[in-house]
Design an enzyme around this catalytic site. Sequence first.
Site, PDB file in Angstrom:
ATOM      1  N   LYS A  87      15.299 -11.979  -9.651  1.00 23.14           N
ATOM      2  CA  LYS A  87      16.030 -11.233  -9.093  1.00 23.14           C
ATOM      3  C   LYS A  87      16.794 -11.819  -7.894  1.00 23.14           C
ATOM      4  O   LYS A  87      18.065 -11.915  -7.607  1.00 23.14           O
ATOM      5  CB  LYS A  87      15.622  -9.981  -8.571  1.00 23.14           C
ATOM      6  CG  LYS A  87      14.975  -8.730  -9.539  1.00 23.14           C
ATOM      7  CD  LYS A  87      16.035  -8.390 -10.254  1.00 23.14           C
ATOM      8  CE  LYS A  87      15.702  -7.454 -11.428  1.00 23.14           C
ATOM      9  NZ  LYS A  87      16.672  -6.826 -12.343  1.00 23.14           N
ATOM     10  N   GLU A 109      21.207  -0.409  -6.353  1.00 21.88           N
ATOM     11  CA  GLU A 109      20.417   0.223  -7.210  1.00 21.88           C
ATOM     12  C   GLU A 109      18.852  -0.213  -7.117  1.00 21.88           C
ATOM     13  O   GLU A 109      19.202  -1.544  -7.245  1.00 21.88           O
ATOM     14  CB  GLU A 109      20.797   0.861  -8.478  1.00 21.88           C
ATOM     15  CG  GLU A 109      20.752  -0.387  -9.616  1.00 21.88           C
ATOM     16  CD  GLU A 109      21.295  -1.478  -9.499  1.00 21.88           C
ATOM     17  OE1 GLU A 109      22.329  -1.721  -8.608  1.00 21.88           O
ATOM     18  OE2 GLU A 109      20.913  -2.631 -10.053  1.00 21.88           O
ATOM     19  N   SER A 378       9.409 -13.673 -15.540  1.00 20.31           N
ATOM     20  CA  SER A 378      10.340 -13.241 -14.707  1.00 20.31           C
ATOM     21  C   SER A 378      10.051 -12.842 -13.357  1.00 20.31           C
ATOM     22  O   SER A 378      10.697 -12.979 -12.423  1.00 20.31           O
ATOM     23  CB  SER A 378      10.938 -12.430 -15.328  1.00 20.31           C
ATOM     24  OG  SER A 378      10.419 -11.256 -15.664  1.00 20.31           O
TER      25      SER A 378
END
Lengths: 411, 258
Positions: A87, A109, A378
Amino acid sequence: MTRKSGYYGRFGGAFVPEILIATLRQLEKEFYEAKSDPNFWSEYTSLMSTYSCRPTPLTLAENLTHYFGGAKIYIKREDLNHTGAHKANNVMGQGLLVRRMGKKRVIAETGAGQHGVAVATMAARFGLECTIYMGEVDVERQRPNVFWMEQLGATVVPVKDGSRTLKDAINEAMRDWSASMETTHYVLGTACGPHPFPEMVTYFQSIIGQELKEQMLQREGRLPDRIYACVGGGSNALGIFSAFFDDQQVELHGVEAGGKGLESGHHAARLSSADARVGVAQGYKTFFLQDEEGQMKETYSVAAGLDYIGVSPILANLRETGRVQFHAATDHEVIEAVRLTMKKEGIIPALESAHAFAYAFREAPTLSKDTIVVINQSGRGDKDIFTIADALEDKQWKEFIIKKARGYESH
Amino acid sequence: MNLTEYIREKRKTKDLLCMAHLVCGYPDLATNREVIRIMVERGVDLIELQIPFSEPIADGPTILAANQLSLQRGTRIRDCLSLMEEVSSQYPIPFLFMTYYNILFSRGVDTFVKQAQQTGGVGLIIPDVPPEEGEEYLTACRTYHLSPILLMTPTSSLERLRLIAEAGDGFFYCVARKGVTGAKTYLSKETDEFIQRCRKVTDLPLAMGLGISSREDFDYLAGKVDIAVIGSAIIRIFEQGGYQALTSFLEKLIIGIS
């Protein structure tokens, strides 16, 4: 005069109220200018190598390779990014754009809270005001991330509408943005939403695949045969896949949340099940899990980060062209994959990432020893300690929590 | 008489028309019928029936909650079409559908527009389809002679306002401010300038909506635009005081507008 942009085959577009069009156009312009500025990418990579841990390592999973006795397994370690997941790549990139645009506030969000933590971190670092929208259900199940966002200086707003999860948080962020766009940038967390978000998020995440390519050529002198990535919105998958789109010999596999099984109806598989249909919501056209009248359904996964109704329009198109294949892994397989990876490699994948592991583990034993596969890790799994401990039914953990709660009560 | 002609005709005797909004199936269809009866009796000139959607991104908390409750209570598109059919044949004022694009897309845009027209609707307000994305939608509206009511906003450039003016029909829905439905709007000189910019690009009637909630707002808008749109305020008033409150609210709003 009319200009339709941001289409990938028949998917994508910008289906937003008129009030937001000017802002999206401005963002598109800023993004394209930054992209064509030769200094921008080096500013970005330098930030990521000094504030985060880029390039992230490529780990040879020797024990897992030996255990399955088939393909040689590598793991791309996005879990070693600052804040523990891929992210950060997108968030820091958009942060640089915010600075170029001179905006003073960011909103975002978040579902599991990983994106929210990354945005709160960026906002602290860049001195921006920050509001995070998070479904009330997610606020309740991801308290540790809420704690960190607040400590980092962000305001976390629990969203009490609809299913009170990620999709509702996106709607609420859009509503905020349609009033605040002059001073505020919306840091969308995945390769979804109206144009230019899918393209822009993919651009920042493409650093993963670019590094992988270089690392692979250095280590093995050739490209991998297969790459596996989990697919929620699709940003980590597009990040690792995009460098290989033209290398047809590299198979690309996206793995969605199979939840309690595709036949159970409790899943979040948009591209690997027959349950999703093409629709328009949240600003873009893609496959959505919706009922026959177009109302969005509730989705389910043990991994909050994959628990979403839509999927990147870029991936929807890549499914139609056949360039990427899509599969689903169930909660049960995912927990087993986490358990095995911890024991064999001393690595804790996030529950989201573990979907890619689970499917790769299904294929690895059937592949020859000279096959090379890469799994995109990830994110890291220690954030999931509550969920994983529950899934593993760890008795001592439960006792610890009960004791801790009693301790608070007596004060 | 088409929609534009209706508005022009009515404007000969009134300085400002009133378009009222309601969410189909909220709190239920029987209440909708009674509310519509009161609206028509109290002089509302146009009514928009919102078909509930699970992701209403242009709506604020009041209408959002009404959408959700209606869906929870099982409202289906066919219920909204039936309501349209019933009230459009019963009352001599124009009825429009308001909803989001996925409702059309899911059913087939052409099919939906055709059904909206067949049940007596005269126009559609679909806030999440900008003209660039609206080819199929706008074509279907032309085919079935339904007016696509497009939005003009304070953030739209003059160039975009021209593009919107070219694509829309019936009248234009001028969005009074940034943001979503429901929150209070402070009408000001900026509003006047915005209205003038809209007037510059079209001869069709203009409606103004978003946060319009009082007689003061109506007095301010009279003579400046053709229609004032009232949405969230109606739901709030009704929730607080039922039919009685709604009746006196509409009376206060509409009677003697000059």
